[in-house]
Design a protein around this motif. Sequence first.
Motif, PDB file in Angstrom:
ATOM      1  N   ILE A   1     124.584  81.290 -14.239  1.00  0.00           N
ATOM      2  CA  ILE A   1     124.739  82.621 -13.661  1.00  0.00           C
ATOM      3  C   ILE A   1     125.394  82.549 -12.297  1.00  0.00           C
ATOM      4  N   ASN A   2     125.028  81.552 -11.539  1.00  0.00           N
ATOM      5  CA  ASN A   2     125.649  81.426 -10.224  1.00  0.00           C
ATOM      6  C   ASN A   2     127.162  81.352 -10.346  1.00  0.00           C
TER       7      ASN A   2
ATOM      8  N   HIS B   1     121.235  84.761  -2.515  1.00  0.00           N
ATOM      9  CA  HIS B   1     121.209  83.361  -2.058  1.00  0.00           C
ATOM     10  C   HIS B   1     120.749  83.260  -0.611  1.00  0.00           C
TER      11      HIS B   1
ATOM     12  N   VAL C   1     127.421  92.109 -12.515  1.00  0.00           N
ATOM     13  CA  VAL C   1     126.932  91.501 -13.752  1.00  0.00           C
ATOM     14  C   VAL C   1     125.671  92.182 -14.262  1.00  0.00           C
TER      15      VAL C   1
ATOM     16  N   LEU D   1     117.746  83.153  -8.705  1.00  0.00           N
ATOM     17  CA  LEU D   1     117.121  83.184 -10.022  1.00  0.00           C
ATOM     18  C   LEU D   1     116.513  81.833 -10.357  1.00  0.00           C
ATOM     19  N   ARG D   2     116.743  80.905  -9.481  1.00  0.00           N
ATOM     20  CA  ARG D   2     116.318  79.545  -9.744  1.00  0.00           C
ATOM     21  C   ARG D   2     114.805  79.456  -9.761  1.00  0.00           C
TER      22      ARG D   2
ATOM     23  N   SER E   1     112.386  84.681 -11.885  1.00  0.00           N
ATOM     24  CA  SER E   1     112.774  84.923 -13.274  1.00  0.00           C
ATOM     25  C   SER E   1     111.613  85.532 -14.046  1.00  0.00           C
TER      26      SER E   1
ATOM     27  N   GLN F   1     122.267  88.072  -6.859  1.00  0.00           N
ATOM     28  CA  GLN F   1     121.527  87.102  -6.055  1.00  0.00           C
ATOM     29  C   GLN F   1     122.080  87.080  -4.636  1.00  0.00           C
TER      30      GLN F   1
ATOM     31  N   LEU G   1     116.086  83.298 -18.433  1.00  0.00           N
ATOM     32  CA  LEU G   1     116.507  82.929 -17.078  1.00  0.00           C
ATOM     33  C   LEU G   1     115.628  81.819 -16.533  1.00  0.00           C
TER      34      LEU G   1
ATOM     35  N   ARG H   1     125.751  88.562   1.961  1.00  0.00           N
ATOM     36  CA  ARG H   1     125.894  88.712   0.511  1.00  0.00           C
ATOM     37  C   ARG H   1     124.962  89.809  -0.004  1.00  0.00           C
TER      38      ARG H   1
ATOM     39  N   SER I   1     120.207  79.681 -15.063  1.00  0.00           N
ATOM     40  CA  SER I   1     120.343  80.313 -13.756  1.00  0.00           C
ATOM     41  C   SER I   1     121.489  79.677 -12.975  1.00  0.00           C
TER      42      SER I   1
ATOM     43  N   LEU J   1     121.138  95.519 -13.539  1.00  0.00           N
ATOM     44  CA  LEU J   1     122.245  94.888 -12.834  1.00  0.00           C
ATOM     45  C   LEU J   1     121.624  93.900 -11.852  1.00  0.00           C
ATOM     46  N   ILE J   2     121.985  92.640 -11.982  1.00  0.00           N
ATOM     47  CA  ILE J   2     121.327  91.653 -11.141  1.00  0.00           C
ATOM     48  C   ILE J   2     122.286  91.053 -10.131  1.00  0.00           C
TER      49      ILE J   2
ATOM     50  N   GLU K   1     128.441  84.791 -11.529  1.00  0.00           N
ATOM     51  CA  GLU K   1     128.356  85.803 -10.483  1.00  0.00           C
ATOM     52  C   GLU K   1     129.432  85.583  -9.415  1.00  0.00           C
ATOM     53  N   ASP K   2     129.638  84.333  -9.052  1.00  0.00           N
ATOM     54  CA  ASP K   2     130.624  84.063  -8.007  1.00  0.00           C
ATOM     55  C   ASP K   2     132.016  84.534  -8.415  1.00  0.00           C
TER      56      ASP K   2
END
Lengths: 337, 337
Positions: free
Chosen positions: B82-83, A102, B96, A73-74, A79, A100, B73, A107, B79, A97-98, B86-87
């Motif tokens: 969020i990381n 990475h 999420v 999302l960075r 975004s 990432q 975001l 993942r 963001s 529902l989001i 989410e983790d």
Amino acid sequence: MEKKLPTIKEIARRLNISASTVSRALHDHPSIGLRTKMAVKKLAAELNYEPNQTAIFFKQRKTFTIGLVLPNLREEFFSAAINGIEDVAIDHNYIVLIGQSHDDLAREQKLVESMKNHRVDGIIASISSSTTHIEHFEQMKNYDIPVVFFDRVPDAKDIHSVSCNLYDSSVEAVEWLIKKGHKRIGYLQGPPTLNMKNERLDGYMEAHKKHKLPVDESLIVSTDLSVEGTQKAFDALMLLKKRPTAILSFNDYVTLDAIHYARQKKLAINKDICFVSYANVPVTQYVEYPPLASVEQFPYDQGVSATELLFRLIDKKTSRLEAPYENIVLKSELIIR
Amino acid sequence: MEKKLPTIKEIARRLNISASTVSRALHDHPSIGLRTKMAVKKLAAELNYEPNQTAIFFKQRKTFTIGLVLPNLREEFFSAAINGIEDVAIDHNYIVLIGQSHDDLAREQKLVESMKNHRVDGIIASISSSTTHIEHFEQMKNYDIPVVFFDRVPDAKDIHSVSCNLYDSSVEAVEWLIKKGHKRIGYLQGPPTLNMKNERLDGYMEAHKKHKLPVDESLIVSTDLSVEGTQKAFDALMLLKKRPTAILSFNDYVTLDAIHYARQKKLAINKDICFVSYANVPVTQYVEYPPLASVEQFPYDQGVSATELLFRLIDKKTSRLEAPYENIVLKSELIIR
DNA sequence: GCATTTTCCGCAAACGTTTGCCTGTCCTAT
DNA sequence: ATAGGACAGGCAAACGTTTGCGGAAAATGC
């Protein structure tokens, strides 16, 4: 606390009618008399009744939820895309529902699995840079969960996708550099997994061909998108006996890293070396030396388009229709600063 | 397509046992014999059985979903948060649901409503800049949905929150400027709704007091965070007879806008005017004139902490315990470039 | 060999909603 | 008067899973 939330049954009990009548009354079903309909609605309002969505989800086999899987999302690109996705989703009373990835395949797989378990009605995805296969997405067919890829689209058939036409703008970008007198133009490309359908490179080649410029393979280098990867790739270009005078670079983030590094190396940006890039993210406005030009990829529009496509697929699904595979290609646009 | 997904019932039918036995077998319930347990698992594997989560959600009154409501975001601060969120969520096998308020109260309300309908198990929120009341969040108590605020925390009691101690670092930041010889330090603050608990300003005041510097109220201006708002606020400072030589500014984004604007006005950054800011977002590394210092607010850690708190609340809820209101304050840190 | 415990499993209800089908009543037209 | 239709609303099943309770069979204790 510990309030028992009111249910349809409760309303039915109090009104001495059956649950089905209440349900139909609340849905304005024609076969319910006005009198009872009013009574039901009145009581429902008084009790602050709200349907239990989980029960409805369960019963209807729908969750009014779409899953979104993307690398991170960075990057403002993503975004911005989310904004488009969210806007359309909200219009359809859906929620997003989001997850990432990475840029990690494992993942990504876990996320898709998790979304499947949550029985999302559909998935929108932009694959990770380490995604070498898309079995986890193809699995979704077994669950009737449509998948739409956007931007980072895997090179496979039998998929739905929304992406930008980067070929034309790549030709345009390189031609623009050529017209400015550049004869040696480097291409700093992304990791191989993201180059399967390499419109950028094809455009790069085409522009060279059009202008009868030879392509020097050593001018084409790759980064894994990390800062170090980009620096190494940049070094490779700068160590050439005949250095490039301009570089076409995978995206603005890579470009910013490269420019940052180039300046550390005391190179004069826009004199010793020029950059043209992709994404046109707003953050480049703040930097001292932005790329001279960048290909706008309209992330918001891609998001909107992908979500609209997804909803078409979801509707088709509920009406049990076969949907043909759609691959929507949007225009991109070279923005010259 | 159109595959009927295998269910517990299906397995039971094929094995001529009851559904309850299958359910227990799959959960390794002690009262199921090894033989049948094996048989069930074997068939389940063959059929590729996967429990229907929507049924489980419904039955268990849990959705294994947390809702996240935040302004946008786009800002890397969020963001990064969020990381962290989410983790932790993934560790708990949660997923999420994200919604952006775009700093609009109405949209924030709609999102909270929608998340309630989706029966999220808990909500994490960072309020919008136009959020003047938090009834929509307080409503969630009626549904036993715990809410944890982070970073942008409303000034109310009886809430759970995670935030950074900005007071100490604000004192430190202003003292640092004072020690560098600045006597007139502007404060470019955010919109009033985000200043209810104004640690930044309190710190600003305290530093002045400590160093016996008078506070000039005209040095304190506000932006609504928009580019234009920031420019107007900056103009107000520059039109003063006695201009400030340094500015403490709400966050890095505001600062970047201000610096950008100052340069258009031909001001020499770090000579005519210095900036110190909050957030310490990575993007400042790419710009030519970043703020001289910025207060790191550890968004990832805030996210982790907020999520852990939320899970404690969710657990308490299921075990029917009263949870006291927790207001966790993390350290912040002045980063000098 | 009888009583008691243990082991293993089935029955049925429950979660809240929706929906196909049926029943009853009243009205209307023949 | 009777058939037919329109209208209102109830019954019960269904979605897939979990769980308290109860019970039969097998194992154990004496």
